[in-house]
Design a protein around this motif. Structure first.
Motif, short mmCIF file in Angstrom:
data_model
loop_
_atom_site.label_atom_id
_atom_site.label_comp_id
_atom_site.label_asym_id
_atom_site.label_seq_id
_atom_site.Cartn_x
_atom_site.Cartn_y
_atom_site.Cartn_z
N ILE A 131 47.49 48.54 9.74
CA ILE A 131 46.43 49.09 10.57
C ILE A 131 46.50 48.37 11.92
CG2 ILE A 131 43.95 49.37 10.88
CD1 ILE A 131 43.75 49.51 7.80
N ILE A 132 46.65 49.17 12.99
CA ILE A 132 46.71 48.62 14.34
C ILE A 132 45.46 49.04 15.11
CG2 ILE A 132 49.21 48.40 14.45
CD1 ILE A 132 49.27 51.05 16.02
N ASP A 133 45.08 48.19 16.04
CA ASP A 133 43.86 48.37 16.83
C ASP A 133 44.26 48.58 18.28
OD1 ASP A 133 41.42 48.16 18.12
OD2 ASP A 133 40.78 46.39 17.00
N PHE A 134 43.85 49.70 18.87
CA PHE A 134 44.18 50.04 20.25
C PHE A 134 43.18 49.48 21.27
CE2 PHE A 134 46.58 53.14 17.87
CZ PHE A 134 47.75 53.28 18.59
N ASN A 135 42.08 48.88 20.81
CA ASN A 135 41.10 48.28 21.72
C ASN A 135 41.75 47.12 22.47
OD1 ASN A 135 38.29 49.45 21.26
ND2 ASN A 135 38.96 49.07 19.16
N HIS A 136 41.35 46.93 23.73
CA HIS A 136 41.78 45.74 24.47
C HIS A 136 41.23 44.53 23.71
CE1 HIS A 136 41.90 42.67 27.57
NE2 HIS A 136 42.79 43.42 28.19
N PRO A 137 41.98 43.42 23.65
CA PRO A 137 41.49 42.24 22.92
C PRO A 137 40.13 41.73 23.40
CG PRO A 137 43.81 41.98 23.46
CD PRO A 137 43.34 43.23 24.15
N LEU A 138 39.74 42.04 24.63
CA LEU A 138 38.43 41.60 25.14
C LEU A 138 37.39 42.72 25.14
CD1 LEU A 138 39.64 39.32 28.08
CD2 LEU A 138 38.82 38.62 25.81
N GLU A 194 34.04 44.91 52.21
CA GLU A 194 33.98 46.35 52.39
C GLU A 194 35.14 47.04 51.67
OE1 GLU A 194 33.87 47.19 56.57
OE2 GLU A 194 32.19 45.82 56.91
N ASN A 195 34.92 48.31 51.31
CA ASN A 195 35.98 49.10 50.69
C ASN A 195 37.22 49.08 51.57
OD1 ASN A 195 34.51 49.78 48.45
ND2 ASN A 195 33.95 51.80 49.18
N ASN A 196 38.36 49.06 50.93
CA ASN A 196 39.68 49.09 51.55
C ASN A 196 40.08 47.78 52.22
OD1 ASN A 196 40.01 51.76 50.65
ND2 ASN A 196 38.99 52.52 52.50
N GLN A 197 39.28 46.72 52.07
CA GLN A 197 39.72 45.41 52.54
C GLN A 197 40.59 44.78 51.46
OE1 GLN A 197 35.95 43.46 53.73
NE2 GLN A 197 36.84 43.37 55.79
N ILE A 198 41.48 43.89 51.89
CA ILE A 198 42.34 43.17 50.96
C ILE A 198 41.64 41.86 50.62
CG2 ILE A 198 44.62 42.14 50.58
CD1 ILE A 198 44.66 45.23 50.97
N VAL A 199 41.44 41.62 49.33
CA VAL A 199 40.70 40.46 48.85
C VAL A 199 41.60 39.65 47.92
CG1 VAL A 199 38.65 39.70 47.56
CG2 VAL A 199 38.55 41.78 48.96
N SER A 200 41.56 38.33 48.08
CA SER A 200 42.28 37.43 47.19
C SER A 200 41.25 36.52 46.52
CB SER A 200 43.29 36.58 47.96
OG SER A 200 44.28 37.40 48.54
N ILE A 201 41.38 36.38 45.20
CA ILE A 201 40.44 35.55 44.45
C ILE A 201 41.17 34.59 43.52
CG2 ILE A 201 38.58 37.26 44.54
CD1 ILE A 201 39.18 37.93 41.58
N GLU A 202 40.53 33.47 43.30
CA GLU A 202 40.91 32.56 42.23
C GLU A 202 39.82 32.70 41.18
OE1 GLU A 202 40.60 28.05 42.62
OE2 GLU A 202 42.77 28.38 42.81
N TYR A 203 40.20 32.77 39.91
CA TYR A 203 39.19 33.02 38.88
C TYR A 203 39.50 32.28 37.59
CZ TYR A 203 42.70 36.02 36.79
OH TYR A 203 43.86 36.46 36.22
N GLU A 204 38.45 32.10 36.82
CA GLU A 204 38.54 31.63 35.45
C GLU A 204 37.61 32.53 34.65
OE1 GLU A 204 38.68 27.29 34.07
OE2 GLU A 204 36.58 27.88 33.77
N VAL A 218 39.64 32.35 28.54
CA VAL A 218 40.59 33.34 28.03
C VAL A 218 41.62 33.76 29.08
CG1 VAL A 218 39.08 34.22 26.21
CG2 VAL A 218 38.98 35.26 28.48
N ASP A 219 41.36 33.44 30.34
CA ASP A 219 42.32 33.73 31.40
C ASP A 219 41.93 32.93 32.63
OD1 ASP A 219 44.50 34.86 32.72
OD2 ASP A 219 43.48 36.74 33.18
N GLY A 233 47.09 28.44 40.64
CA GLY A 233 48.25 29.30 40.78
C GLY A 233 48.07 30.25 41.95
N HIS A 234 48.76 31.36 41.89
CA HIS A 234 48.65 32.37 42.94
C HIS A 234 47.35 33.15 42.78
CE1 HIS A 234 52.64 31.76 44.54
NE2 HIS A 234 53.07 31.66 43.30
N PRO A 235 46.68 33.46 43.87
CA PRO A 235 45.44 34.23 43.77
C PRO A 235 45.73 35.67 43.33
CG PRO A 235 46.05 33.93 46.08
CD PRO A 235 47.01 33.12 45.26
#
Length: 173
Positions: free
Chosen positions: A117-124, A4-14, A22-23, A28-30
């Motif tokens: 020339i620089i690119d401001f887009n996020h790498p992903l 639900e909205n405003n709950q605190i959630v911890s996740i592990e991800y790849e 890529v990440d 490690g820490h969630p």
């Protein structure tokens, strides 16, 4: 029960772009955040909404719900002398200060004789991403967390180190 909205959630991800990781915070820490506050990318938040603590699953996040579509116009050509003293390489990431005073990440797209020339887009940006996510914790927010939107695990104490959540890039263990 769905998160639900405003709950605190911890996740592990790849996170994978195609078959390439890529990440990841696995082992490690969630990643801990307040659900429904836009603290993580929208597609991932929507993808875990019906998961429960202990659940593991894959969530495909389309580019427009991740780091946005790639914007060809988000590039700028700057005089090469602005990069004096930097050993430039195409593809390298540089950090600077934006107009609003915040940190801006850019990627070197092209190096010319007299300009860069620089690119401001996020790498992903423009990439569909596959997240493998485990919901490690879901809990109700405390009154302070609900007011500030900052989970206790992410709060910085007066010494400049992180609170009970461990090391979140501030040197605490």
């Amino acid at each position: 029960m769905a998160i639900e909205n405003n709950q605190i959630v911890s996740i592990e991800y790849e996170v994978r772009d195609g078959g390439v990781v890529v990440d990841s915070n696995v082992g490690g820490h969630p990643l801990t955040f307040m659900f429904g506050k836009g603290q993580i990318i929208p597609g991932l938040e929507a993808g875990i909404a019906h998961m429960n603590m202990g659940d593991k699953g894959d969530v495909l996040v389309k580019a427009h719900d991740a780091y946005g579509d790639y914007n060809e116009e988000a590039q700028q050509e700057l005089p090469r002398e602005q990069f004096a003293g930097i050993d430039l390489n195409v593809g390298m990431t540089l950090y600077g200060q934006g107009e609003d005073g915040g940190t801006v990440q850019v990627v070197v797209k092209e190096i010319k004789d007299d300009a860069v020339i620089i690119d401001f887009n996020h790498p992903l940006a423009g990439k569909d991403l596959m997240f493998t996510v485990t919901i490690s914790n879901v809990r109700d927010a405390s009154a302070e967390e609900a007011m500030t939107g900052i989970p206790a695990e992410n709060k910085v104490d007066n010494s400049g180190c992180c609170g009970s959540g461990g090391n979140h890039g501030c040197g605490c263990h």
